[in-house]
Motif scaffolding. Sequence first.
Motif, PDB file in Angstrom:
ATOM      1  N   THR A 175     -46.881  -7.417  14.552  1.00 33.18           N
ATOM      2  CA  THR A 175     -48.188  -8.047  15.600  1.00 33.18           C
ATOM      3  C   THR A 175     -47.399  -8.024  16.883  1.00 33.18           C
ATOM      4  OG1 THR A 175     -49.234  -9.056  13.699  1.00 33.18           O
ATOM      5  CG2 THR A 175     -49.316 -10.096  15.860  1.00 33.18           C
ATOM      6  N   ASP A 193     -55.105 -12.783  17.794  1.00 38.44           N
ATOM      7  CA  ASP A 193     -54.002 -12.790  17.136  1.00 38.44           C
ATOM      8  C   ASP A 193     -54.375 -13.084  15.503  1.00 38.44           C
ATOM      9  OD1 ASP A 193     -51.657 -13.169  15.772  1.00 38.44           O
ATOM     10  OD2 ASP A 193     -50.533 -14.206  17.080  1.00 38.44           O
ATOM     11  N   ASP A 211     -50.929  -7.606  10.818  1.00 35.00           N
ATOM     12  CA  ASP A 211     -49.611  -7.291  10.205  1.00 35.00           C
ATOM     13  C   ASP A 211     -50.146  -6.438   8.834  1.00 35.00           C
ATOM     14  OD1 ASP A 211     -47.534  -7.373  11.712  1.00 35.00           O
ATOM     15  OD2 ASP A 211     -47.408  -9.444  11.612  1.00 35.00           O
ATOM     16  N   LYS A 251     -47.135  -8.693   6.271  1.00 34.80           N
ATOM     17  CA  LYS A 251     -47.344  -9.986   5.738  1.00 34.80           C
ATOM     18  C   LYS A 251     -48.254 -10.296   4.501  1.00 34.80           C
ATOM     19  CE  LYS A 251     -46.574 -12.584  10.343  1.00 34.80           C
ATOM     20  NZ  LYS A 251     -45.978 -11.429  10.942  1.00 34.80           N
TER      21      LYS A 251
END
Length: 452
Positions: free
Chosen positions: A135, A256, A285, A288
Amino acid sequence: MRELLRETADLAADFLESLPDRPVFPRIEVDDLRARLGGPLPDGPTDPAEVVRELAAAGDAGAVAIPSGRYFGFVIGGAVPAALAADWLTSTWDQNAGLYVAGPAAAVVEEVAGAWLADLLRIPRARSFAFVTGTQMAHATAMAAARNHVLAERGWDVEEKGLTGAPRIRVFAGDKVHSTLPRALRLIGLGTGSVVRVAVDGQGRMRGDALRDALATTTGPAIVCAQAGEVNTGSFDPFDEIADAAEEAGAWLHVDGAFGLWAAASTRFAHLTAGAERADSWSTDGHKWLNVPYDSGIVFCARPDAHRRAMSVHADYLVHADEGGPRDQMDWTPEFSRRARGFAVYAAMRSLGRSGIAALVERCCDHATRFAAGIGEVPGVEVLNDVVLNQVLFRFPSDDDTQARLAAVQASGVAWMSGSVWGGRQAIRISVSNWQTTADDIDRTVAAFAAA
Ligand SMILES: Cc1ncc(COP(=O)(O)O)c(C=O)c1O
Protein backbone atom coordinates in the motif's frame (compact mmCIF):
# COMPACT_ATOMS: atom_id res chain seq x y z
CA MET A 1 18.94 -28.38 -9.75
CA ARG A 2 15.99 -30.74 -9.27
CA GLU A 3 17.62 -32.19 -6.15
CA LEU A 4 18.27 -28.72 -4.74
CA LEU A 5 14.67 -27.64 -5.34
CA ARG A 6 13.36 -30.88 -3.80
CA GLU A 7 15.46 -30.40 -0.72
CA THR A 8 14.36 -26.77 -0.48
CA ALA A 9 10.71 -27.80 -0.76
CA ASP A 10 11.26 -30.20 2.14
CA LEU A 11 12.85 -27.45 4.22
CA ALA A 12 9.89 -25.17 3.46
CA ALA A 13 7.42 -27.90 4.39
CA ASP A 14 9.35 -28.55 7.63
CA PHE A 15 8.90 -24.89 8.55
CA LEU A 16 5.18 -24.95 7.81
CA GLU A 17 4.70 -28.19 9.75
CA SER A 18 6.49 -26.71 12.76
CA LEU A 19 3.98 -23.85 13.06
CA PRO A 20 1.57 -25.49 15.54
CA ASP A 21 4.38 -26.12 18.05
CA ARG A 22 6.99 -23.41 17.60
CA PRO A 23 6.87 -20.17 19.60
CA VAL A 24 5.24 -17.52 17.47
CA PHE A 25 8.13 -15.15 18.14
CA PRO A 26 11.58 -16.77 18.01
CA ARG A 27 13.54 -17.14 21.24
CA ILE A 28 16.86 -15.89 19.96
CA GLU A 29 18.97 -12.78 20.51
CA VAL A 30 20.21 -10.54 17.74
CA ASP A 31 23.88 -11.24 18.59
CA ASP A 32 23.28 -14.95 18.25
CA LEU A 33 21.71 -14.39 14.84
CA ARG A 34 24.59 -12.19 13.77
CA ALA A 35 27.00 -14.90 14.82
CA ARG A 36 25.08 -17.58 12.92
CA LEU A 37 24.57 -15.57 9.75
CA GLY A 38 27.57 -13.26 9.76
CA GLY A 39 31.30 -13.61 9.24
CA PRO A 40 33.45 -12.47 6.32
CA LEU A 41 32.35 -12.85 2.70
CA PRO A 42 33.71 -16.26 1.61
CA ASP A 43 36.62 -16.06 -0.79
CA GLY A 44 35.42 -18.92 -2.92
CA PRO A 45 32.21 -20.70 -3.85
CA THR A 46 30.11 -22.88 -1.56
CA ASP A 47 27.91 -25.72 -2.72
CA PRO A 48 24.35 -24.34 -3.24
CA ALA A 49 22.75 -27.17 -1.24
CA GLU A 50 25.04 -26.40 1.68
CA VAL A 51 24.22 -22.68 1.45
CA VAL A 52 20.49 -23.38 1.48
CA ARG A 53 20.77 -25.90 4.32
CA GLU A 54 22.77 -23.49 6.47
CA LEU A 55 20.53 -20.56 5.63
CA ALA A 56 17.47 -22.62 6.48
CA ALA A 57 18.95 -23.62 9.85
CA ALA A 58 20.09 -20.13 10.83
CA GLY A 59 17.12 -18.38 9.25
CA ASP A 60 14.65 -20.75 10.86
CA ALA A 61 16.01 -19.89 14.29
CA GLY A 62 15.28 -16.23 13.70
CA ALA A 63 12.02 -16.53 11.76
CA VAL A 64 8.76 -15.19 13.17
CA ALA A 65 5.91 -17.66 12.71
CA ILE A 66 4.00 -15.18 10.60
CA PRO A 67 2.09 -17.90 8.72
CA SER A 68 0.78 -19.17 12.08
CA GLY A 69 -2.87 -18.70 12.99
CA ARG A 70 -1.73 -17.09 16.26
CA TYR A 71 0.21 -14.26 14.67
CA PHE A 72 -1.95 -11.16 15.16
CA GLY A 73 0.70 -8.43 14.73
CA PHE A 74 0.26 -5.25 12.69
CA VAL A 75 -2.00 -6.29 9.76
CA ILE A 76 -0.28 -9.32 8.33
CA GLY A 77 -1.74 -12.28 6.51
CA GLY A 78 -0.20 -15.67 5.79
CA ALA A 79 0.02 -17.33 2.41
CA VAL A 80 -2.70 -19.58 0.99
CA PRO A 81 -1.17 -22.70 -0.61
CA ALA A 82 -1.78 -21.78 -4.26
CA ALA A 83 -0.29 -18.31 -3.74
CA LEU A 84 2.80 -19.71 -2.03
CA ALA A 85 3.33 -22.25 -4.80
CA ALA A 86 2.74 -19.62 -7.50
CA ASP A 87 5.28 -17.41 -5.77
CA TRP A 88 7.88 -20.18 -6.09
CA LEU A 89 7.09 -20.42 -9.79
CA THR A 90 7.42 -16.65 -10.06
CA SER A 91 11.02 -16.87 -8.83
CA THR A 92 11.69 -19.88 -11.03
CA TRP A 93 10.38 -18.26 -14.19
CA ASP A 94 12.16 -15.02 -13.20
CA GLN A 95 10.20 -12.87 -15.63
CA ASN A 96 10.90 -9.16 -15.77
CA ALA A 97 7.33 -7.94 -15.53
CA GLY A 98 8.02 -4.45 -16.78
CA LEU A 99 7.27 -5.09 -20.43
CA TYR A 100 4.96 -7.50 -22.22
CA VAL A 101 7.90 -8.61 -24.32
CA ALA A 102 9.88 -9.62 -21.21
CA GLY A 103 7.08 -11.83 -19.89
CA PRO A 104 3.84 -12.16 -21.88
CA ALA A 105 2.16 -14.48 -19.36
CA ALA A 106 3.09 -12.16 -16.49
CA ALA A 107 1.52 -9.20 -18.33
CA VAL A 108 -1.71 -11.04 -19.15
CA VAL A 109 -2.08 -12.51 -15.65
CA GLU A 110 -1.89 -8.97 -14.24
CA GLU A 111 -4.56 -7.85 -16.70
CA VAL A 112 -6.83 -10.67 -15.57
CA ALA A 113 -6.16 -10.33 -11.83
CA GLY A 114 -6.51 -6.53 -11.99
CA ALA A 115 -10.00 -6.88 -13.49
CA TRP A 116 -10.96 -9.62 -11.01
CA LEU A 117 -9.88 -7.41 -8.10
CA ALA A 118 -11.81 -4.34 -9.26
CA ASP A 119 -14.90 -6.54 -9.58
CA LEU A 120 -14.45 -8.27 -6.21
CA LEU A 121 -13.72 -5.03 -4.35
CA ARG A 122 -16.75 -3.35 -5.96
CA ILE A 123 -14.89 -0.49 -7.59
CA PRO A 124 -16.21 -0.54 -11.17
CA ARG A 125 -14.79 2.95 -11.79
CA ALA A 126 -11.28 1.52 -11.44
CA ARG A 127 -10.13 1.71 -15.05
CA SER A 128 -6.41 1.29 -14.52
CA PHE A 129 -4.34 -0.51 -11.95
CA ALA A 130 -0.81 -1.52 -11.04
CA PHE A 131 0.72 -4.28 -8.95
CA VAL A 132 3.24 -2.73 -6.60
CA THR A 133 5.12 -3.73 -3.44
CA GLY A 134 2.43 -2.70 -0.97
CA THR A 135 0.00 0.00 0.00
CA GLN A 136 2.92 2.35 0.60
CA MET A 137 3.84 2.36 -3.09
CA ALA A 138 0.19 2.16 -4.10
CA HIS A 139 -0.28 5.46 -2.26
CA ALA A 140 2.79 6.97 -3.91
CA THR A 141 1.46 5.95 -7.33
CA ALA A 142 -2.07 7.21 -6.63
CA MET A 143 -0.79 10.49 -5.18
CA ALA A 144 1.39 11.04 -8.25
CA ALA A 145 -1.65 10.51 -10.49
CA ALA A 146 -3.73 12.81 -8.27
CA ARG A 147 -1.03 15.49 -8.31
CA ASN A 148 -0.84 15.23 -12.09
CA HIS A 149 -4.62 15.59 -12.46
CA VAL A 150 -5.33 18.42 -10.02
CA LEU A 151 -2.44 20.47 -11.42
CA ALA A 152 -3.36 19.74 -15.04
CA GLU A 153 -6.82 21.10 -14.27
CA ARG A 154 -5.08 24.37 -13.37
CA GLY A 155 -3.02 24.34 -16.54
CA TRP A 156 0.17 23.08 -14.90
CA ASP A 157 2.04 20.15 -16.48
CA VAL A 158 3.83 18.73 -13.46
CA GLU A 159 5.46 15.92 -15.43
CA GLU A 160 7.36 18.47 -17.48
CA LYS A 161 7.73 21.43 -15.14
CA GLY A 162 7.97 19.74 -11.76
CA LEU A 163 6.59 21.43 -8.69
CA THR A 164 8.64 24.61 -8.54
CA GLY A 165 6.20 27.46 -9.11
CA ALA A 166 3.17 25.13 -9.23
CA PRO A 167 -0.07 26.01 -7.43
CA ARG A 168 0.06 24.66 -3.89
CA ILE A 169 -1.83 21.39 -3.41
CA ARG A 170 -3.55 20.66 -0.10
CA VAL A 171 -4.19 17.12 1.00
CA PHE A 172 -7.08 16.60 3.41
CA ALA A 173 -6.84 13.49 5.56
CA GLY A 174 -8.37 12.28 8.80
CA ASP A 175 -6.31 12.71 11.93
CA LYS A 176 -5.87 8.92 12.03
CA VAL A 177 -4.46 8.72 8.51
CA HIS A 178 -2.01 5.84 8.14
CA SER A 179 1.62 6.97 8.25
CA THR A 180 2.24 5.66 4.72
CA LEU A 181 0.10 8.44 3.25
CA PRO A 182 2.17 11.42 4.51
CA ARG A 183 5.25 9.40 3.55
CA ALA A 184 3.92 9.03 0.00
CA LEU A 185 3.45 12.80 -0.08
CA ARG A 186 7.06 13.28 0.97
CA LEU A 187 8.18 10.91 -1.77
CA ILE A 188 6.32 12.80 -4.49
CA GLY A 189 7.50 16.21 -3.37
CA LEU A 190 4.30 17.54 -1.80
CA GLY A 191 5.70 17.20 1.71
CA THR A 192 3.91 16.58 4.95
CA GLY A 193 3.25 20.32 5.16
CA SER A 194 0.60 19.83 2.46
CA VAL A 195 -1.52 17.72 4.82
CA VAL A 196 -4.55 19.28 6.49
CA ARG A 197 -5.57 17.02 9.37
CA VAL A 198 -9.34 16.63 9.66
CA ALA A 199 -10.98 15.82 13.00
CA VAL A 200 -12.09 12.24 13.62
CA ASP A 201 -14.62 10.62 15.94
CA GLY A 202 -13.92 8.24 18.82
CA GLN A 203 -13.37 5.31 16.42
CA GLY A 204 -10.93 7.22 14.23
CA ARG A 205 -13.43 7.96 11.42
CA MET A 206 -13.00 11.23 9.56
CA ARG A 207 -15.88 13.59 10.36
CA GLY A 208 -17.74 14.66 7.22
CA ASP A 209 -18.70 18.06 8.69
CA ALA A 210 -15.09 18.75 9.67
CA LEU A 211 -13.96 17.86 6.14
CA ARG A 212 -16.46 20.31 4.66
CA ASP A 213 -15.20 23.07 6.96
CA ALA A 214 -11.60 22.28 6.08
CA LEU A 215 -12.27 22.21 2.32
CA ALA A 216 -14.00 25.59 2.59
CA THR A 217 -10.67 27.16 3.56
CA THR A 218 -9.10 26.58 0.13
CA THR A 219 -9.91 27.24 -3.50
CA GLY A 220 -6.66 25.68 -4.70
CA PRO A 221 -6.01 22.16 -5.97
CA ALA A 222 -7.08 19.59 -3.40
CA ILE A 223 -6.82 15.87 -2.69
CA VAL A 224 -8.94 14.12 -0.07
CA CYS A 225 -7.70 10.87 1.48
CA ALA A 226 -10.29 8.65 3.10
CA GLN A 227 -9.72 5.36 4.86
CA ALA A 228 -11.36 1.92 4.70
CA GLY A 229 -10.11 0.24 7.86
CA GLU A 230 -8.34 2.33 10.50
CA VAL A 231 -5.30 0.36 11.60
CA ASN A 232 -6.26 0.24 15.32
CA THR A 233 -10.04 0.05 15.27
CA GLY A 234 -10.84 -1.19 11.74
CA SER A 235 -13.35 1.67 11.40
CA PHE A 236 -14.48 3.03 8.03
CA ASP A 237 -14.78 6.68 7.05
CA PRO A 238 -18.25 7.86 5.92
CA PHE A 239 -17.46 7.61 2.21
CA ASP A 240 -20.67 9.02 0.77
CA GLU A 241 -20.44 12.16 2.90
CA ILE A 242 -16.75 12.49 2.05
CA ALA A 243 -17.33 11.87 -1.67
CA ASP A 244 -20.08 14.55 -1.73
CA ALA A 245 -17.76 17.08 -0.08
CA ALA A 246 -14.82 16.18 -2.34
CA GLU A 247 -17.00 16.41 -5.45
CA GLU A 248 -18.31 19.86 -4.50
CA ALA A 249 -14.77 21.08 -3.87
CA GLY A 250 -13.50 19.58 -7.15
CA ALA A 251 -11.01 17.50 -5.15
CA TRP A 252 -9.46 14.15 -6.08
CA LEU A 253 -10.67 11.45 -3.71
CA HIS A 254 -8.33 8.63 -2.70
CA VAL A 255 -9.21 5.65 -0.50
CA ASP A 256 -6.65 3.83 1.64
CA GLY A 257 -8.16 0.37 1.67
CA ALA A 258 -5.03 -1.57 2.63
CA PHE A 259 -7.10 -4.20 4.39
CA GLY A 260 -10.57 -2.66 4.83
CA LEU A 261 -11.46 -2.64 1.14
CA TRP A 262 -11.66 -6.45 1.37
CA ALA A 263 -14.89 -6.05 3.36
CA ALA A 264 -16.46 -5.49 -0.05
CA ALA A 265 -15.78 -9.14 -0.92
CA SER A 266 -18.37 -10.27 1.62
CA THR A 267 -22.09 -9.54 1.36
CA ARG A 268 -22.13 -9.41 5.18
CA PHE A 269 -19.55 -6.64 5.38
CA ALA A 270 -19.81 -4.85 2.01
CA HIS A 271 -22.04 -2.14 3.51
CA LEU A 272 -18.95 -0.81 5.32
CA THR A 273 -17.34 0.25 2.05
CA ALA A 274 -20.48 1.84 0.57
CA GLY A 275 -19.53 5.05 -1.21
CA ALA A 276 -15.85 4.08 -1.53
CA GLU A 277 -16.57 3.19 -5.16
CA ARG A 278 -16.99 6.92 -5.90
CA ALA A 279 -13.27 7.61 -5.39
CA ASP A 280 -10.71 8.51 -8.05
CA SER A 281 -8.08 6.11 -6.71
CA TRP A 282 -7.75 3.24 -4.27
CA SER A 283 -4.86 1.44 -2.57
CA THR A 284 -4.95 -2.08 -1.19
CA ASP A 285 -2.77 -5.06 -0.42
CA GLY A 286 -2.58 -8.67 -1.49
CA HIS A 287 -0.20 -9.50 1.37
CA LYS A 288 -2.73 -8.65 4.05
CA TRP A 289 -6.18 -10.15 3.74
CA LEU A 290 -5.82 -12.05 0.48
CA ASN A 291 -2.99 -14.00 2.14
CA VAL A 292 -0.48 -13.66 -0.68
CA PRO A 293 3.22 -13.84 0.31
CA TYR A 294 5.14 -10.57 0.61
CA ASP A 295 5.25 -8.30 -1.19
CA SER A 296 1.99 -7.51 -2.91
CA GLY A 297 0.10 -4.24 -3.18
CA ILE A 298 -2.33 -2.91 -5.78
CA VAL A 299 -3.33 0.58 -6.83
CA PHE A 300 -6.43 1.37 -8.89
CA CYS A 301 -7.31 4.57 -10.66
CA ALA A 302 -10.50 5.90 -12.20
CA ARG A 303 -8.49 8.26 -14.40
CA PRO A 304 -6.14 6.16 -16.53
CA ASP A 305 -4.75 9.20 -18.37
CA ALA A 306 -3.49 10.82 -15.18
CA HIS A 307 -2.19 7.48 -13.91
CA ARG A 308 -0.32 6.71 -17.09
CA ARG A 309 1.10 10.19 -17.56
CA ALA A 310 2.47 10.06 -14.01
CA MET A 311 4.18 6.68 -14.48
CA SER A 312 4.92 5.92 -18.13
CA VAL A 313 8.46 5.65 -19.43
CA HIS A 314 10.05 5.23 -22.86
CA ALA A 315 13.51 4.26 -24.05
CA ASP A 316 14.81 3.51 -27.52
CA TYR A 317 16.38 0.21 -26.50
CA LEU A 318 13.14 -1.10 -25.01
CA VAL A 319 10.49 -2.96 -26.96
CA HIS A 320 7.23 -1.18 -26.18
CA ALA A 321 3.88 -2.70 -27.05
CA ASP A 322 1.79 -0.96 -29.68
CA GLU A 323 -0.95 1.41 -28.51
CA GLY A 324 -4.09 -0.67 -27.93
CA GLY A 325 -1.98 -3.84 -27.88
CA PRO A 326 -0.68 -5.79 -24.89
CA ARG A 327 -0.15 -4.04 -21.56
CA ASP A 328 3.36 -2.92 -20.60
CA GLN A 329 3.28 -2.81 -16.79
CA MET A 330 6.02 -0.19 -16.50
CA ASP A 331 3.62 2.40 -17.90
CA TRP A 332 1.57 2.05 -14.71
CA THR A 333 4.09 1.25 -11.97
CA PRO A 334 6.83 3.33 -10.33
CA GLU A 335 9.28 0.46 -10.99
CA PHE A 336 11.09 -0.24 -14.22
CA SER A 337 12.30 -3.84 -13.83
CA ARG A 338 10.06 -5.72 -11.44
CA ARG A 339 8.92 -9.03 -10.03
CA ALA A 340 5.89 -10.68 -11.66
CA ARG A 341 3.67 -10.13 -8.62
CA GLY A 342 0.45 -10.91 -10.44
CA PHE A 343 0.96 -14.69 -10.44
CA ALA A 344 0.52 -15.10 -6.68
CA VAL A 345 -2.52 -12.81 -6.57
CA TYR A 346 -4.07 -14.66 -9.50
CA ALA A 347 -3.41 -18.03 -7.87
CA ALA A 348 -4.88 -16.94 -4.52
CA MET A 349 -8.02 -15.59 -6.18
CA ARG A 350 -8.43 -18.56 -8.47
CA SER A 351 -7.98 -21.11 -5.69
CA LEU A 352 -10.30 -19.39 -3.20
CA GLY A 353 -12.86 -18.12 -5.68
CA ARG A 354 -15.40 -15.47 -4.79
CA SER A 355 -16.97 -17.61 -2.07
CA GLY A 356 -13.64 -18.58 -0.55
CA ILE A 357 -12.50 -14.97 -0.27
CA ALA A 358 -15.83 -13.97 1.30
CA ALA A 359 -15.51 -16.87 3.75
CA LEU A 360 -11.93 -15.84 4.62
CA VAL A 361 -13.01 -12.26 5.38
CA GLU A 362 -16.03 -13.38 7.40
CA ARG A 363 -14.07 -16.00 9.36
CA CYS A 364 -11.44 -13.44 10.39
CA CYS A 365 -14.12 -10.96 11.47
CA ASP A 366 -15.97 -13.64 13.45
CA HIS A 367 -12.71 -14.59 15.19
CA ALA A 368 -12.11 -10.93 16.06
CA THR A 369 -15.59 -10.77 17.60
CA ARG A 370 -14.88 -13.98 19.52
CA PHE A 371 -11.59 -12.55 20.75
CA ALA A 372 -13.27 -9.31 21.88
CA ALA A 373 -15.91 -11.28 23.80
CA GLY A 374 -13.28 -13.49 25.43
CA ILE A 375 -10.80 -10.77 26.32
CA GLY A 376 -13.65 -8.62 27.64
CA GLU A 377 -14.18 -11.29 30.32
CA VAL A 378 -10.57 -11.04 31.55
CA PRO A 379 -10.58 -8.94 34.74
CA GLY A 380 -9.53 -5.34 34.16
CA VAL A 381 -9.74 -5.44 30.36
CA GLU A 382 -11.45 -2.66 28.49
CA VAL A 383 -12.21 -3.23 24.80
CA LEU A 384 -11.73 0.16 23.17
CA ASN A 385 -13.22 -0.25 19.71
CA ASP A 386 -16.49 -1.22 18.14
CA VAL A 387 -15.42 -4.49 16.57
CA VAL A 388 -16.81 -3.92 13.08
CA LEU A 389 -14.15 -5.86 11.19
CA ASN A 390 -11.04 -7.90 12.06
CA GLN A 391 -9.33 -5.53 14.51
CA VAL A 392 -9.63 -5.53 18.32
CA LEU A 393 -8.12 -2.80 20.50
CA PHE A 394 -8.01 -3.21 24.27
CA ARG A 395 -6.12 -2.27 27.39
CA PHE A 396 -5.63 -3.09 31.04
CA PRO A 397 -6.24 -0.57 33.83
CA SER A 398 -2.84 1.13 33.69
CA ASP A 399 -0.23 1.67 30.97
CA ASP A 400 2.29 -0.37 32.98
CA ASP A 401 -0.18 -3.20 33.31
CA THR A 402 -0.96 -3.12 29.58
CA GLN A 403 2.70 -3.21 28.62
CA ALA A 404 3.57 -5.93 31.13
CA ARG A 405 0.74 -8.23 29.98
CA LEU A 406 1.60 -7.66 26.34
CA ALA A 407 5.28 -8.46 26.99
CA ALA A 408 4.32 -11.59 28.93
CA VAL A 409 2.10 -12.91 26.13
CA GLN A 410 4.73 -12.10 23.51
CA ALA A 411 7.37 -13.93 25.58
CA SER A 412 5.08 -16.93 26.13
CA GLY A 413 5.35 -17.76 22.44
CA VAL A 414 1.62 -18.60 22.35
CA ALA A 415 0.78 -15.61 20.18
CA TRP A 416 2.22 -12.34 18.99
CA MET A 417 0.60 -8.97 18.58
CA SER A 418 1.80 -5.41 18.93
CA GLY A 419 0.97 -2.50 21.17
CA SER A 420 -0.32 0.88 20.12
CA VAL A 421 -1.37 4.17 21.64
CA TRP A 422 -5.01 5.17 21.67
CA GLY A 423 -6.33 8.34 23.28
CA GLY A 424 -2.86 8.98 24.70
CA ARG A 425 -2.76 5.64 26.53
CA GLN A 426 -1.07 2.31 25.87
CA ALA A 427 -3.25 -0.28 24.16
CA ILE A 428 -2.90 -3.71 22.58
CA ARG A 429 -4.15 -4.42 19.11
CA ILE A 430 -5.12 -7.69 17.48
CA SER A 431 -5.53 -8.10 13.76
CA VAL A 432 -7.05 -11.36 12.57
CA SER A 433 -5.90 -11.57 8.97
CA ASN A 434 -4.63 -15.12 8.58
CA TRP A 435 -6.48 -17.78 6.60
CA GLN A 436 -5.42 -20.45 9.14
CA THR A 437 -6.63 -18.84 12.37
CA THR A 438 -9.08 -21.06 14.23
CA ALA A 439 -11.39 -20.55 17.20
CA ASP A 440 -8.90 -22.56 19.23
CA ASP A 441 -6.13 -20.09 18.32
CA ILE A 442 -8.35 -17.28 19.59
CA ASP A 443 -9.21 -19.08 22.83
CA ARG A 444 -5.56 -19.95 23.50
CA THR A 445 -4.60 -16.31 23.02
CA VAL A 446 -7.31 -15.08 25.39
CA ALA A 447 -6.16 -17.68 27.92
CA ALA A 448 -2.57 -16.44 27.57
CA PHE A 449 -3.70 -12.94 28.52
CA ALA A 450 -5.70 -14.28 31.45
CA ALA A 451 -2.66 -16.24 32.63
CA ALA A 452 -0.40 -13.22 32.19
C1 LIG B 1 -4.67 1.41 6.69
C2 LIG B 1 -3.28 1.05 6.23
N1 LIG B 1 -2.72 1.76 5.24
C3 LIG B 1 -1.48 1.48 4.79
C4 LIG B 1 -0.75 0.44 5.32
C5 LIG B 1 0.63 0.15 4.77
O1 LIG B 1 0.60 -1.01 4.00
P1 LIG B 1 1.95 -1.66 3.40
O2 LIG B 1 2.71 -2.14 4.58
O3 LIG B 1 1.47 -2.74 2.52
O4 LIG B 1 2.66 -0.59 2.66
C6 LIG B 1 -1.29 -0.32 6.36
C7 LIG B 1 -0.52 -1.41 6.98
O5 LIG B 1 -0.92 -1.99 7.96
C8 LIG B 1 -2.59 -0.01 6.81
O6 LIG B 1 -3.18 -0.73 7.78
